[in-house]
Scaffold this motif. Structure first.
Motif, PDB file in Angstrom:
ATOM      1  N   TRP A  21       0.856  -1.190   0.000  1.00 35.64           N
ATOM      2  CA  TRP A  21       0.000   0.000   0.000  1.00 35.64           C
ATOM      3  C   TRP A  21       0.889   1.234   0.000  1.00 35.64           C
ATOM      4  O   TRP A  21       1.794   1.343   0.826  1.00 35.64           O
ATOM      5  CB  TRP A  21      -0.894  -0.002   1.237  1.00 35.64           C
ATOM      6  N   ASP A  71      -6.039   0.584   4.346  1.00 37.45           N
ATOM      7  CA  ASP A  71      -7.372   0.141   4.738  1.00 37.45           C
ATOM      8  C   ASP A  71      -7.328  -1.387   4.830  1.00 37.45           C
ATOM      9  O   ASP A  71      -7.217  -2.070   3.814  1.00 37.45           O
ATOM     10  CB  ASP A  71      -8.369   0.606   3.671  1.00 37.45           C
ATOM     11  N   GLY A  72      -7.373  -1.906   6.059  1.00 36.37           N
ATOM     12  CA  GLY A  72      -7.258  -3.344   6.283  1.00 36.37           C
ATOM     13  C   GLY A  72      -8.275  -4.162   5.514  1.00 36.37           C
ATOM     14  O   GLY A  72      -7.949  -5.220   4.969  1.00 36.37           O
ATOM     15  N   ASP A  73      -9.526  -3.695   5.451  1.00 34.02           N
ATOM     16  CA  ASP A  73     -10.562  -4.428   4.718  1.00 34.02           C
ATOM     17  C   ASP A  73     -10.237  -4.484   3.226  1.00 34.02           C
ATOM     18  O   ASP A  73     -10.396  -5.530   2.599  1.00 34.02           O
ATOM     19  CB  ASP A  73     -11.935  -3.788   4.927  1.00 34.02           C
ATOM     20  N   LEU A  74      -9.791  -3.363   2.661  1.00 29.97           N
ATOM     21  CA  LEU A  74      -9.461  -3.339   1.237  1.00 29.97           C
ATOM     22  C   LEU A  74      -8.217  -4.182   0.946  1.00 29.97           C
ATOM     23  O   LEU A  74      -8.153  -4.876  -0.067  1.00 29.97           O
ATOM     24  CB  LEU A  74      -9.263  -1.908   0.752  1.00 29.97           C
ATOM     25  N   ARG A  76      -7.303  -6.885   2.567  1.00 29.56           N
ATOM     26  CA  ARG A  76      -7.771  -8.280   2.584  1.00 29.56           C
ATOM     27  C   ARG A  76      -8.536  -8.605   1.308  1.00 29.56           C
ATOM     28  O   ARG A  76      -8.363  -9.687   0.731  1.00 29.56           O
ATOM     29  CB  ARG A  76      -8.631  -8.546   3.813  1.00 29.56           C
ATOM     30  N   LEU A  77      -9.373  -7.678   0.845  1.00 29.01           N
ATOM     31  CA  LEU A  77     -10.158  -7.909  -0.363  1.00 29.01           C
ATOM     32  C   LEU A  77      -9.253  -8.117  -1.584  1.00 29.01           C
ATOM     33  O   LEU A  77      -9.420  -9.099  -2.318  1.00 29.01           O
ATOM     34  CB  LEU A  77     -11.106  -6.733  -0.613  1.00 29.01           C
ATOM     35  N   ASN A  80      -7.233 -11.375  -1.351  1.00 23.96           N
ATOM     36  CA  ASN A  80      -8.077 -12.533  -1.693  1.00 23.96           C
ATOM     37  C   ASN A  80      -8.380 -12.583  -3.179  1.00 23.96           C
ATOM     38  O   ASN A  80      -8.366 -13.644  -3.793  1.00 23.96           O
ATOM     39  CB  ASN A  80      -9.374 -12.510  -0.881  1.00 23.96           C
TER      40      ASN A  80
END
Length: 85
Positions: A21, A71-74, A76-77, A80
């Protein structure tokens, strides 16, 4: 543009298998296209590997004109996503 493993953010993502990032691309010493980023108003970026098991097959790099903090969620997305392509 062709980059080697470890060269720039895509090369780092390829070599490590990790999502990279860049909250501000101009602060990343390995960023390969600073003039183009400034000209086009690019501020942030993310590079994530396309993986098959432990093998990295390629990298996708995405950019934003807005400065974006990690952004941790992004992360991970996209991580994946890279393992499912």
């Amino acid at each position: 543009m062709t980059l080697s493993r470890g060269q720039g953010a895509p090369g780092e993502a390829w070599a490590t298998g990790q999502t990279i990032w860049l909250p501000k691309v101009s602060n990343y010493a390995g960023f390969n296209r600073p003039e183009a980023a400034r000209r086009d108003g690019i501020s942030s970026g993310v590079a994530f590997p396309i993986s098959l098991g432990e093998e990295q097959l390629g990298v996708i790099e995405l950019f934003s004109r807005d400065e974006r903090q990690p952004d941790g969620d992004l992360i991970r997305l996209v991580t994946n996503l890279g393992s499912q392509l």
